[in-house]
Write a protein that holds these residues in place. Sequence first.
Motif, PDB file in Angstrom:
ATOM      1  N   GLN A 284      -6.276   7.627  14.748  1.00 14.98           N
ATOM      2  CA  GLN A 284      -6.308   7.578  13.288  1.00 14.98           C
ATOM      3  C   GLN A 284      -4.987   7.036  12.740  1.00 14.98           C
ATOM      4  N   THR A 285      -3.875   7.487  13.291  1.00 22.34           N
ATOM      5  CA  THR A 285      -2.558   7.022  12.848  1.00 22.34           C
ATOM      6  C   THR A 285      -2.403   5.523  13.092  1.00 22.34           C
ATOM      7  N   GLU A 286      -2.823   5.052  14.267  1.00 22.19           N
ATOM      8  CA  GLU A 286      -2.680   3.628  14.592  1.00 22.19           C
ATOM      9  C   GLU A 286      -3.581   2.757  13.725  1.00 22.19           C
ATOM     10  N   ILE A 287      -4.816   3.175  13.526  1.00 18.84           N
ATOM     11  CA  ILE A 287      -5.708   2.414  12.639  1.00 18.84           C
ATOM     12  C   ILE A 287      -5.162   2.446  11.220  1.00 18.84           C
ATOM     13  N   GLY A 288      -4.633   3.590  10.800  1.00 21.78           N
ATOM     14  CA  GLY A 288      -4.012   3.705   9.480  1.00 21.78           C
ATOM     15  C   GLY A 288      -2.862   2.722   9.295  1.00 21.78           C
ATOM     16  N   ALA A 289      -2.084   2.497  10.338  1.00 23.75           N
ATOM     17  CA  ALA A 289      -0.971   1.534  10.252  1.00 23.75           C
ATOM     18  C   ALA A 289      -1.487   0.112  10.055  1.00 23.75           C
ATOM     19  N   VAL A 290      -2.584  -0.236  10.724  1.00 22.61           N
ATOM     20  CA  VAL A 290      -3.175  -1.565  10.545  1.00 22.61           C
ATOM     21  C   VAL A 290      -3.731  -1.715   9.131  1.00 22.61           C
ATOM     22  N   VAL A 291      -4.421  -0.689   8.659  1.00 26.63           N
ATOM     23  CA  VAL A 291      -4.945  -0.711   7.291  1.00 26.63           C
ATOM     24  C   VAL A 291      -3.798  -0.869   6.300  1.00 26.63           C
ATOM     25  N   GLU A 292      -2.731  -0.131   6.502  1.00 27.57           N
ATOM     26  CA  GLU A 292      -1.552  -0.219   5.629  1.00 27.57           C
ATOM     27  C   GLU A 292      -1.023  -1.652   5.597  1.00 27.57           C
ATOM     28  N   ARG A 293      -0.892  -2.267   6.766  1.00 29.06           N
ATOM     29  CA  ARG A 293      -0.326  -3.619   6.854  1.00 29.06           C
ATOM     30  C   ARG A 293      -1.229  -4.672   6.225  1.00 29.06           C
ATOM     31  N   PHE A 294      -2.530  -4.612   6.477  1.00 28.52           N
ATOM     32  CA  PHE A 294      -3.431  -5.671   6.023  1.00 28.52           C
ATOM     33  C   PHE A 294      -4.084  -5.409   4.670  1.00 28.52           C
ATOM     34  N   PHE A 295      -4.190  -4.156   4.257  1.00 26.19           N
ATOM     35  CA  PHE A 295      -4.915  -3.855   3.028  1.00 26.19           C
ATOM     36  C   PHE A 295      -4.011  -3.307   1.932  1.00 26.19           C
ATOM     37  N   VAL A 296      -3.217  -2.320   2.220  1.00 25.93           N
ATOM     38  CA  VAL A 296      -2.379  -1.719   1.192  1.00 25.93           C
ATOM     39  C   VAL A 296      -1.214  -2.643   0.837  1.00 25.93           C
ATOM     40  N   ASP A 297      -0.498  -3.132   1.852  1.00 27.60           N
ATOM     41  CA  ASP A 297       0.672  -3.976   1.599  1.00 27.60           C
ATOM     42  C   ASP A 297       0.318  -5.304   0.932  1.00 27.60           C
ATOM     43  N   ARG A 298      -0.899  -5.780   1.100  1.00 26.97           N
ATOM     44  CA  ARG A 298      -1.307  -7.070   0.530  1.00 26.97           C
ATOM     45  C   ARG A 298      -2.159  -6.930  -0.722  1.00 26.97           C
ATOM     46  N   ALA A 299      -2.346  -5.720  -1.192  1.00 26.00           N
ATOM     47  CA  ALA A 299      -3.250  -5.493  -2.321  1.00 26.00           C
ATOM     48  C   ALA A 299      -2.721  -6.087  -3.620  1.00 26.00           C
ATOM     49  N   GLU A 300      -1.438  -5.949  -3.882  1.00 30.89           N
ATOM     50  CA  GLU A 300      -0.894  -6.428  -5.146  1.00 30.89           C
ATOM     51  C   GLU A 300      -0.914  -7.955  -5.181  1.00 30.89           C
ATOM     52  N   GLY A 301      -1.539  -8.497  -6.195  1.00 34.11           N
ATOM     53  CA  GLY A 301      -1.618  -9.946  -6.351  1.00 34.11           C
ATOM     54  C   GLY A 301      -2.581 -10.609  -5.387  1.00 34.11           C
ATOM     55  N   ALA A 302      -3.435  -9.808  -4.759  1.00 33.57           N
ATOM     56  CA  ALA A 302      -4.344 -10.352  -3.748  1.00 33.57           C
ATOM     57  C   ALA A 302      -5.257 -11.431  -4.307  1.00 33.57           C
ATOM     58  N   ALA A 303      -5.686 -11.260  -5.546  1.00 35.75           N
ATOM     59  CA  ALA A 303      -6.621 -12.228  -6.143  1.00 35.75           C
ATOM     60  C   ALA A 303      -5.964 -13.595  -6.346  1.00 35.75           C
ATOM     61  N   GLN A 304      -4.636 -13.632  -6.364  1.00 36.64           N
ATOM     62  CA  GLN A 304      -3.944 -14.894  -6.595  1.00 36.64           C
ATOM     63  C   GLN A 304      -3.554 -15.611  -5.300  1.00 36.64           C
ATOM     64  N   ARG A 305      -3.829 -15.041  -4.140  1.00 35.60           N
ATOM     65  CA  ARG A 305      -3.471 -15.685  -2.869  1.00 35.60           C
ATOM     66  C   ARG A 305      -4.481 -16.777  -2.560  1.00 35.60           C
ATOM     67  N   PRO A 306      -4.022 -18.044  -2.418  1.00 34.22           N
ATOM     68  CA  PRO A 306      -4.946 -19.149  -2.132  1.00 34.22           C
ATOM     69  C   PRO A 306      -5.741 -18.888  -0.851  1.00 34.22           C
ATOM     70  N   GLY A 307      -7.034 -19.076  -0.941  1.00 29.98           N
ATOM     71  CA  GLY A 307      -7.908 -18.909   0.214  1.00 29.98           C
ATOM     72  C   GLY A 307      -8.297 -17.479   0.514  1.00 29.98           C
ATOM     73  N   ALA A 308      -7.760 -16.537  -0.231  1.00 31.25           N
ATOM     74  CA  ALA A 308      -8.076 -15.124   0.025  1.00 31.25           C
ATOM     75  C   ALA A 308      -9.391 -14.748  -0.638  1.00 31.25           C
ATOM     76  N   ARG A 309     -10.166 -13.949   0.051  1.00 31.54           N
ATOM     77  CA  ARG A 309     -11.396 -13.386  -0.483  1.00 31.54           C
ATOM     78  C   ARG A 309     -11.331 -11.884  -0.295  1.00 31.54           C
ATOM     79  N   PRO A 310     -12.023 -11.126  -1.132  1.00 29.07           N
ATOM     80  CA  PRO A 310     -12.039  -9.672  -0.905  1.00 29.07           C
ATOM     81  C   PRO A 310     -12.707  -9.366   0.429  1.00 29.07           C
ATOM     82  N   VAL A 311     -12.053  -8.565   1.231  1.00 29.66           N
ATOM     83  CA  VAL A 311     -12.571  -8.155   2.529  1.00 29.66           C
ATOM     84  C   VAL A 311     -12.601  -6.638   2.541  1.00 29.66           C
ATOM     85  N   ARG A 312     -13.700  -6.091   2.957  1.00 28.54           N
ATOM     86  CA  ARG A 312     -13.860  -4.641   3.008  1.00 28.54           C
ATOM     87  C   ARG A 312     -13.812  -4.197   4.450  1.00 28.54           C
TER      88      ARG A 312
END
Length: 192
Positions: free
Chosen positions: A150-178
């Motif tokens: 759980q801790t290791e998966i949480g770290a990946v989620v933190e890196r790819f989802f939480v850390d990149r959340a701000e301004g995500a809609a403005q990143r060229p080529g980015a789409r919402p990923v669930r």
Amino acid sequence: MTDDPGRRELRDPQAIRALAHPLRIALLEVLSGEGTATATRCAELLGESVASCSFHLRTLEKHGFIERAPGEGREKPWRLLALTQEIRPADDEAGRAAGTATDDFFLDHETARIRAWWDRRAQDDPEWRHATWMTGSTSWLTRAELAELQTEIGAVVERFFVDRAEGAAQRPGARPVRLFTATSVGLSNGVG
């Protein structure tokens, strides 16, 4: 409550139950992607009425999920108070009931979302289609090993989802990923 301002631990049964509504989840996702948004902007993005979005935004505010953000003129935008909501109900009757109701809603909601993607993925861009995946695995783990996973998966989620959340809609080529992850514990014979 956790020490991380981007994470909120939910223990209040009423706040936990407040999440068990599809429009409220959608509004939280809009605010996560947009940073701030008015009820009018939320209504445009979600195909809902402004009145309905306003009502549910106020409900989310009442339970401490969002707050008013500074706006210009008559604009009244909202913003998230935390990017991640960890549901940790009290181990009493009200807490267990709220947790179960929200878990049931969340599982149904995520399953419907996954099914909708897999139903339409054949029509999507091949590169996006091949970048998605579904997997299942079974292993024999101790409670400590499960907590480590759980801790290791949480770290990946933190890196790819939480850390990149701000301004995500403005990143060229980015789409919402669930991303939806879950673990379940089988019976001692490995079945279940």
